[in-house]
Write a protein that holds these residues in place. Structure first.
Motif, PDB file in Angstrom:
ATOM      1  N   LEU A  80       0.829  -1.203   0.000  1.00 37.15           N
ATOM      2  CA  LEU A  80       0.000   0.000   0.000  1.00 37.15           C
ATOM      3  C   LEU A  80       0.858   1.246   0.000  1.00 37.15           C
ATOM      4  O   LEU A  80       0.441   2.312  -0.426  1.00 37.15           O
ATOM      5  N   THR A  81       2.085   1.121   0.502  1.00 40.68           N
ATOM      6  CA  THR A  81       2.915   2.303   0.662  1.00 40.68           C
ATOM      7  C   THR A  81       3.788   2.563  -0.565  1.00 40.68           C
ATOM      8  O   THR A  81       4.296   3.665  -0.732  1.00 40.68           O
ATOM      9  N   ALA A  86      -0.034   2.791  -5.465  1.00 45.37           N
ATOM     10  CA  ALA A  86      -0.966   3.845  -5.094  1.00 45.37           C
ATOM     11  C   ALA A  86      -1.517   4.519  -6.345  1.00 45.37           C
ATOM     12  O   ALA A  86      -2.699   4.851  -6.425  1.00 45.37           O
ATOM     13  N   TYR A  93      -9.742   3.635  -8.854  1.00 53.06           N
ATOM     14  CA  TYR A  93     -10.800   4.350  -8.150  1.00 53.06           C
ATOM     15  C   TYR A  93     -11.440   5.406  -9.030  1.00 53.06           C
ATOM     16  O   TYR A  93     -12.655   5.560  -9.048  1.00 53.06           O
ATOM     17  N   ILE A 103     -15.227  -1.087  -3.870  1.00 48.39           N
ATOM     18  CA  ILE A 103     -13.904  -1.671  -4.075  1.00 48.39           C
ATOM     19  C   ILE A 103     -13.432  -2.312  -2.795  1.00 48.39           C
ATOM     20  O   ILE A 103     -13.454  -1.698  -1.733  1.00 48.39           O
ATOM     21  N   GLN A 104     -13.048  -3.557  -2.920  1.00 47.77           N
ATOM     22  CA  GLN A 104     -12.494  -4.243  -1.773  1.00 47.77           C
ATOM     23  C   GLN A 104     -11.030  -4.457  -2.056  1.00 47.77           C
ATOM     24  O   GLN A 104     -10.657  -5.091  -3.036  1.00 47.77           O
ATOM     25  N   ARG A 117      -4.821 -16.593   0.346  1.00 52.53           N
ATOM     26  CA  ARG A 117      -5.778 -16.381   1.432  1.00 52.53           C
ATOM     27  C   ARG A 117      -6.801 -15.318   1.045  1.00 52.53           C
ATOM     28  O   ARG A 117      -8.012 -15.486   1.239  1.00 52.53           O
TER      29      ARG A 117
ATOM     30  N   LEU B  80      -5.207   8.537  -2.121  1.00 48.35           N
ATOM     31  CA  LEU B  80      -4.528   7.239  -2.107  1.00 48.35           C
ATOM     32  C   LEU B  80      -3.034   7.395  -2.323  1.00 48.35           C
ATOM     33  O   LEU B  80      -2.240   6.535  -1.939  1.00 48.35           O
ATOM     34  N   THR B  81      -2.653   8.483  -2.981  1.00 42.47           N
ATOM     35  CA  THR B  81      -1.248   8.639  -3.336  1.00 42.47           C
ATOM     36  C   THR B  81      -0.455   9.375  -2.264  1.00 42.47           C
ATOM     37  O   THR B  81       0.759   9.312  -2.242  1.00 42.47           O
ATOM     38  N   ALA B  86      -1.385   6.294   3.069  1.00 44.44           N
ATOM     39  CA  ALA B  86      -0.943   4.947   2.739  1.00 44.44           C
ATOM     40  C   ALA B  86      -0.439   4.245   4.002  1.00 44.44           C
ATOM     41  O   ALA B  86      -0.694   3.067   4.213  1.00 44.44           O
ATOM     42  N   GLU B  87       0.235   5.006   4.852  1.00 43.97           N
ATOM     43  CA  GLU B  87       0.755   4.400   6.084  1.00 43.97           C
ATOM     44  C   GLU B  87      -0.371   4.102   7.074  1.00 43.97           C
ATOM     45  O   GLU B  87      -0.349   3.089   7.766  1.00 43.97           O
ATOM     46  N   ARG B  90      -1.906   1.039   5.873  1.00 41.35           N
ATOM     47  CA  ARG B  90      -1.071  -0.127   6.173  1.00 41.35           C
ATOM     48  C   ARG B  90      -1.321  -0.583   7.610  1.00 41.35           C
ATOM     49  O   ARG B  90      -1.462  -1.775   7.874  1.00 41.35           O
ATOM     50  N   TYR B  93      -4.696  -2.324   7.666  1.00 44.11           N
ATOM     51  CA  TYR B  93      -4.645  -3.648   7.037  1.00 44.11           C
ATOM     52  C   TYR B  93      -3.898  -4.642   7.911  1.00 44.11           C
ATOM     53  O   TYR B  93      -4.327  -5.774   8.073  1.00 44.11           O
ATOM     54  N   ASP B  94      -2.775  -4.205   8.458  1.00 41.67           N
ATOM     55  CA  ASP B  94      -1.995  -5.124   9.280  1.00 41.67           C
ATOM     56  C   ASP B  94      -2.803  -5.580  10.495  1.00 41.67           C
ATOM     57  O   ASP B  94      -2.690  -6.719  10.936  1.00 41.67           O
ATOM     58  N   SER B  97      -5.566  -8.209   9.216  1.00 43.00           N
ATOM     59  CA  SER B  97      -5.259  -9.316   8.307  1.00 43.00           C
ATOM     60  C   SER B  97      -5.494 -10.678   8.953  1.00 43.00           C
ATOM     61  O   SER B  97      -5.676 -11.668   8.261  1.00 43.00           O
ATOM     62  N   ARG B 102     -13.294  -7.956   5.860  1.00 46.41           N
ATOM     63  CA  ARG B 102     -12.823  -7.421   4.588  1.00 46.41           C
ATOM     64  C   ARG B 102     -12.773  -5.907   4.715  1.00 46.41           C
ATOM     65  O   ARG B 102     -13.390  -5.338   5.606  1.00 46.41           O
ATOM     66  N   ILE B 103     -12.022  -5.274   3.840  1.00 46.25           N
ATOM     67  CA  ILE B 103     -11.886  -3.824   3.911  1.00 46.25           C
ATOM     68  C   ILE B 103     -12.395  -3.209   2.635  1.00 46.25           C
ATOM     69  O   ILE B 103     -12.011  -3.604   1.547  1.00 46.25           O
ATOM     70  N   GLN B 104     -13.294  -2.266   2.798  1.00 44.58           N
ATOM     71  CA  GLN B 104     -13.796  -1.548   1.651  1.00 44.58           C
ATOM     72  C   GLN B 104     -13.273  -0.140   1.753  1.00 44.58           C
ATOM     73  O   GLN B 104     -13.528   0.560   2.724  1.00 44.58           O
ATOM     74  N   LEU B 105     -12.532   0.263   0.746  1.00 38.75           N
ATOM     75  CA  LEU B 105     -11.820   1.520   0.823  1.00 38.75           C
ATOM     76  C   LEU B 105     -12.468   2.534  -0.100  1.00 38.75           C
ATOM     77  O   LEU B 105     -12.768   2.233  -1.249  1.00 38.75           O
TER      78      LEU B 105
END
Lengths: 342, 342
Positions: A80-81, A86, A93, A103-104, A117, B80-81, B86-87, B90, B93-94, B97, B102-105
DNA sequence: CAACGTCATGGTAGCGCTACCATCCATCTC
DNA sequence: GAGATGGATGGTAGCGCTACCATGACGTTG
């Protein structure tokens, strides 16, 4: 007799409420929302009025269950970073923001196992399409993609054997072009400096090697790599390592722009003249490369475009319009700048 | 009589198949998967065997419909950029996980309207939790968050009036601390250089202004801002503008590290000595700031930690354990480096 | 030992929507 | 003008799962 279960949903209006208010059948409401062309204008207006009045929003979960298809794009990226992904995401997007698709996003951390997974998590949901980075899926991931029952786009690279569709460019050619440019510019002892060394980095390295060998310049000691994730800090360290190992180094083709920037800063710090003593080339052409002092030669990659096109192709496939050519190579562009202008 | 509709799902095993194979009721299978403690060990084993043999994976859409709750975290970020988000992502997500969430962004593009639209898309899905960047939601967004019926965490900033929970730090204090440091270091005509100027940037500017006014140094002509999105290129341009407007500038507190890097490169290009002639301070402390030459003073912000903690708090709230203090300030740390070492 | 929890398990009835098929009516064809 | 055709609309029956309540087998208790 049996009283209906108290509305689990906290009293949100359902399609039945809208149908009642509009004086039509539920199915007609459903159609009016999904295929307006198949409902007479009169009813359509009536239904829209009822929808607006009640503030009705269809339940995506019920929709997905009934139609065996969720309005979801599954997207899998390795990081992601890393600003490369990105930008791809931004393209995805931007292309999807006008649609009702959600969006997942999954983060594979460059791990095939994690990718498996995540595909296992995405699959049962019946996404409308899947976009995955890379072309080196494990056999299990590949089978999961093939049996997902939806369009699949592999992005970032092109290759001979797409699961379904592909949008990317050749990292081998990119590495080769960058290296050839440095050779032409007069550099001879050109090092390859790379971090992470995922499959795409490996192919850039292969391109570098091909160019060096063709010029009779290859020497294994010129290659400095690490599996450690890339960063500017790491770039500085690797560049120092490379120079220590091979003090006559006169060029550095860096795996990516972070590494190149780290190398450039180290040159400043150690008073090594760029491009005179050492030439530097990056990869991806992030915004900063043009502004850096000296500006840094880099391979511009069509990241945003990859995101846009991958969605366009997926949407076309959903609509039943499969592309003529399932593999699209968007190419790259070598940006020659001061850092290699000897 | 009525033959069942041909399996829409393409023959995937259902909970009924598992129940039949294990010789138990469907509901017991459901319980064995969700609350193993409430099923005897014997049956649990039997059911697990049937699940494995059939390769059963529960359908998340059916689950969501029946329980009126989707195992989805909705996450809204403005960009997103921007590597700051982004961090944060992260971290999110971490922390997720290992779970089945699930993650919808969603990408709001720094737009309140787009944020409203995305919340409207997320809401009907009944997400398990919502994480949104910023604390300046529109009244409509705020109501949507309040009525979402799930934990909500506002991240990046802290403020007095959380929708539910908050994790962040004070951008005002960060801007103030950075400016005070430059004043202490001996800089006097310190400019503020900012791009995008979203609410957080505005508060950093307010912190800068407070520090400058307290020292009797504020001058409106020292402030150079633009609503244009931030980039290193833009940073160079803004720095030149600032210098043209105010040739006696001896310091630049930059809105963020991209801008600071652009300023630094411009100094190199124009042979302006850093930190001697001009001091430079960034914001966020990206990896590259420490490696840059000279290394750049910056305000280290707890981005990854914000992501981690926001998920931890949301998960706790889902489990019914609301935190004592719903607003958590993670602070920041001023990293003094060469670029302000006069 | 009868009455009363408690625990494991199961049956039933939906959750809110759409696929499928039936129905109805206007229009067309010969 | 009878029958065929096609478009608009609706009813029914699920999609695969879980909430809710019922059941029955055990203790536990006075």
């Amino acid at each position: 007799m049996t009283k209906p279960r108290s509305r689990r949903g906290g009293g949100r209006p359902t399609i039945a409420d809208v149908a009642r208010k509009a004086g039509v059948g539920a199915i007609t409401v459903s159609r009016a929302l999904r295929e307006p062309g198949r409902v007479s204008e009169d009813l359509r207006r009536q239904i829209q009025a009822a929808v607006d009045e009640l503030g009705y929003l269809p339940d995506p979960n019920a929709r997905a269950l009934a139609s065996a298809r969720a309005e979801v794009f599954g997207v899998l990226v390795p990081s992601l970073t890393n600003s490369v992904f990105a930008e791809v995401l931004r393209g995805i997007y931007d292309s999807l923001s006008d649609s009702s698709y959600r969006i997942q996003l999954g983060n594979t951390h460059y791990s095939g196992l994690e990718e498996e997974r995540l595909l296992q998590v995405f699959g049962p949901q019946r996404p409308a399409a899947l976009i995955v980075a890379g072309i080196d899926q494990t056999p299990i991931s590949r089978r999961l993609l093939e049996t997902a029952g939806c369009p699949v786009v592999q992005v970032m690279e092109t290759g001979p054997d797409p699961v379904d569709m592909m949008v990317g460019f050749s990292h081998f050619d990119g590495g080769k072009a960058a290296t050839e440019h440095m050779i032409e510019a007069g550099y001879r002892r050109i090092g390859f400096i790379g971090a992470r060394m995922d499959p795409r980095s490996q192919r850039r390295l292969a391109g570098y090697r091909a160019a060096m060998e063709a010029a009779g310049l290859f020497d294994a000691r010129l290659v400095t790599t690490t599996p450690v994730p890339s960063s500017v800090t790491l770039g500085r360290g690797l560049f120092r390592d490379a120079l220590a190992k091979m003090p006559t180094l006169d060029g550095a083709f860096c795996n990516n722009d972070d590494i190149a920037l780290g190398a450039l800063f180290e040159c400043h710090r150690a008073s090594i003249a760029v491009p005179k003593t050492i030439g530097i080339t990056g990869f991806n052409d992030l915004d900063m490369m043009e502004v850096a002092f000296p500006s840094v030669t880099s391979v511009r990659t069509p990241r945003y475009e990859i995101g846009r096109l991958s969605v366009a192709m997926a949407l076309a496939a959903i609509a039943g319009k499969r592309p003529q050519e399932p593999v699209v190579d968007l190419g790259f562009e070598l940006k020659r700048r001061e850092s290699t202008a000897r």
